[in-house]
Design a protein around this motif. Structure first.
Motif, PDB file in Angstrom:
ATOM      1  N   GLY A  38       2.483   7.589 -19.090  1.00 58.34           N
ATOM      2  CA  GLY A  38       1.212   7.298 -18.433  1.00 58.34           C
ATOM      3  C   GLY A  38       0.651   5.943 -18.795  1.00 58.34           C
ATOM      4  N   LYS A  43       0.983   2.955 -11.520  1.00 57.42           N
ATOM      5  CA  LYS A  43       0.468   3.787 -10.432  1.00 57.42           C
ATOM      6  C   LYS A  43      -0.082   5.106 -10.959  1.00 57.42           C
ATOM      7  CE  LYS A  43       3.314   1.902  -6.694  1.00 57.42           C
ATOM      8  NZ  LYS A  43       4.295   2.209  -5.626  1.00 57.42           N
ATOM      9  N   GLU A  44      -0.761   5.823 -10.077  1.00 62.22           N
ATOM     10  CA  GLU A  44      -1.538   6.967 -10.524  1.00 62.22           C
ATOM     11  C   GLU A  44      -0.821   8.306 -10.467  1.00 62.22           C
ATOM     12  OE1 GLU A  44      -4.449   6.630 -11.996  1.00 62.22           O
ATOM     13  OE2 GLU A  44      -4.094   4.490 -11.761  1.00 62.22           O
ATOM     14  N   ARG A  45       0.333   8.405  -9.801  1.00 62.40           N
ATOM     15  CA  ARG A  45       0.957   9.712  -9.638  1.00 62.40           C
ATOM     16  C   ARG A  45       2.357   9.751 -10.239  1.00 62.40           C
ATOM     17  NH1 ARG A  45       2.004  12.532  -3.810  1.00 62.40           N
ATOM     18  NH2 ARG A  45       3.230  10.622  -3.552  1.00 62.40           N
ATOM     19  N   GLN A  70      -3.900  10.391 -19.793  1.00 63.22           N
ATOM     20  CA  GLN A  70      -3.864   8.956 -19.504  1.00 63.22           C
ATOM     21  C   GLN A  70      -4.340   8.639 -18.093  1.00 63.22           C
ATOM     22  OE1 GLN A  70      -3.279   6.635 -21.885  1.00 63.22           O
ATOM     23  NE2 GLN A  70      -3.328   8.479 -23.175  1.00 63.22           N
ATOM     24  N   GLY A  71      -4.920   9.634 -17.439  1.00 62.06           N
ATOM     25  CA  GLY A  71      -5.494   9.403 -16.113  1.00 62.06           C
ATOM     26  C   GLY A  71      -4.518   9.463 -14.969  1.00 62.06           C
ATOM     27  N   LYS A  72      -3.287   9.911 -15.234  1.00 65.65           N
ATOM     28  CA  LYS A  72      -2.278   9.991 -14.175  1.00 65.65           C
ATOM     29  C   LYS A  72      -2.368  11.337 -13.464  1.00 65.65           C
ATOM     30  CE  LYS A  72      -0.485   5.946 -14.832  1.00 65.65           C
ATOM     31  NZ  LYS A  72      -1.612   5.400 -15.610  1.00 65.65           N
ATOM     32  N   ASP A  73      -2.301  11.306 -12.133  1.00 68.19           N
ATOM     33  CA  ASP A  73      -2.192  12.548 -11.376  1.00 68.19           C
ATOM     34  C   ASP A  73      -0.768  13.069 -11.510  1.00 68.19           C
ATOM     35  OD1 ASP A  73      -4.822  12.405 -10.557  1.00 68.19           O
ATOM     36  OD2 ASP A  73      -4.338  11.395  -8.663  1.00 68.19           O
ATOM     37  N   SER A  94       5.048   7.804  -5.620  1.00 67.74           N
ATOM     38  CA  SER A  94       4.959   8.056  -7.056  1.00 67.74           C
ATOM     39  C   SER A  94       5.427   6.844  -7.855  1.00 67.74           C
ATOM     40  CB  SER A  94       5.806   9.262  -7.435  1.00 67.74           C
ATOM     41  OG  SER A  94       5.437  10.389  -6.676  1.00 67.74           O
ATOM     42  N   SER A  95       4.858   6.702  -9.051  1.00 70.62           N
ATOM     43  CA  SER A  95       5.276   5.599  -9.911  1.00 70.62           C
ATOM     44  C   SER A  95       6.484   5.973 -10.749  1.00 70.62           C
ATOM     45  CB  SER A  95       4.129   5.204 -10.844  1.00 70.62           C
ATOM     46  OG  SER A  95       3.783   6.283 -11.693  1.00 70.62           O
ATOM     47  N   SER A 142      -8.176   8.782 -20.981  1.00 66.87           N
ATOM     48  CA  SER A 142      -8.837   8.296 -19.774  1.00 66.87           C
ATOM     49  C   SER A 142     -10.022   9.185 -19.422  1.00 66.87           C
ATOM     50  CB  SER A 142      -7.845   8.288 -18.608  1.00 66.87           C
ATOM     51  OG  SER A 142      -8.489   8.008 -17.388  1.00 66.87           O
ATOM     52  N   GLY A 146      -6.498  12.773 -15.183  1.00 72.12           N
ATOM     53  CA  GLY A 146      -5.819  12.950 -13.901  1.00 72.12           C
ATOM     54  C   GLY A 146      -5.922  14.386 -13.410  1.00 72.12           C
TER      55      GLY A 146
END
Length: 333
Positions: A38, A43-45, A70-73, A94-95, A142, A146
């Motif tokens: 994360g 990116k967020e996902r 860490q704020g990741k979806d 997705s990242s 975060s 997420g």
């Protein structure tokens, strides 16, 4: 006074992080892997999936917690094969992705395969960055965290892509095939695809069970005696055997003889080079000479790598090769 360099422990091996669950691999490490991923990816996902091992749900929760902190979806794909997860990562926004599996190893083992946004395991440089972060073990949570979405079983686009690449669909419909998924997650994919193509499928060890009661998870000749026997008794055209996470396929011919993975690679290589003379083929140094002989015969360019699917896959991308494979039954394109 000069500061001393601290040696960071090596976590990633030939293919991801692996160890005995509950001893070398646990929820604490899973949280740190998720947190490091994360932190490293912008990116967020992130997509996550798992095989059927008994320790996989526990590791999934730790991994998801680290990513969410860490704020990741997190898009939770649940039980899924490694190839299907890699496909979904590459073909979504997705990242990254993480597959919780120890592949062909015994049931007491587990681990993490970390997949980059291109659907291939992350390069060694990113592995090293993750190892530093995991060793440091200092995280800034975060706010807000997420969100987690459950999307288990939604791999329709993966099947559509597989079907689109079948060149002799009518021929498949005339085959009787024995499929031994070794109690692994490929029970969700290979039998379903072949039946959809019209083949008559006989399932063996086709119930997902993380203890692998049917046979050793690694599809080696010494573990496939039952499959060979059933192929002969049923008068089947061929047999197929997978490992625990479905990224290896070993074939048994109509006489019940188990064919090595590099022989399968050579057959695919021969067909590809017949249509694309001069194409580049990538394989590790431990592959048999038959692959080299086919390349020479068809005027292809053979490129040898270190052992490991990540080495083969990353080299395919770097040199623009059309095909790669290993002697263990892994084929990449």
């Amino acid at each position: 006074m000069a500061s001393r360099m601290v040696k960071v422990p090596k976590l990633f091996g030939t293919n991801g992080i692996r160890g005995v669950a509950g001893k070398e691999i646990g929820s604490s490490l899973a949280f740190r892997v998720g947190s490091a991923l994360g932190t490293l990816f912008p990116k967020e996902r992130v997509l996550i999936g798992r095989d059927g091992r008994l320790s996989s749900p526990m590791l999934m929760e730790g991994l998801a917690a680290g990513l969410l902190a860490q704020g990741k979806d997190v898009e939770d794909r649940g039980l899924i094969t490694t190839p299907a997860l890699e496909f979904m990562v590459k073909n979504t926004s997705s990242s990254a992705g993480v597959m919780i599996t120890a592949s062909h190893n015994p049931p007491e083992y587990n681990g993490f395969k970390v997949v980059d946004s291109d659907g291939i395991e992350i390069p060694r440089s990113k592995e090293e960055k993750m190892e530093i972060l995991i060793h440091r073990d200092k995280w800034r949570a975060s706010n807000p965290p997420g969100q987690r979405v459950i999307r288990e079983g939604r791999i329709g686009s993966y099947f559509e892509k597989l079907e689109s690449q079948v060149l002799a669909r009518d021929g498949v419909g005339n085959l009787k095939i024995v499929v031994d998924t070794g109690n692994g997650v490929s029970a969700l994919t290979t039998p379903r695809l072949l039946r959809k193509l019209g083949a008559r499928v006989i399932g063996v060890n086709d119930v997902i069970d993380g203890e692998f009661p049917g046979r050793n998870s690694e599809p080696r000749p010494e573990n496939l005696g039952s499959l060979s026997k059933i192929v002969r008794e049923e008068g089947a055209d061929l047999g197929i055997a997978h490992d625990g996470d479905g990224d290896r396929a070993i074939f048994v011919d109509e006489t019940g003889v188990v064919q090595p993975g590099d022989r399968t690679l050579a057959l695919v290589e021969d067909e590809l080079l017949r249509n694309h003379p001069g194409a580049k083929i990538v394989t590790p140094i431990n592959t048999s000479m038959v692959v080299s002989e086919i390349a020479k015969k068809r005027k292809g360019k053979l490129i040898l790598t270190k052992v490991g699917s990540i080495e083969v896959s990353r080299t395919i991308v770097r040199v623009g090769a059309l095909l790669g494979g290993e002697e263990n039954g892994g084929i990449f394109y």
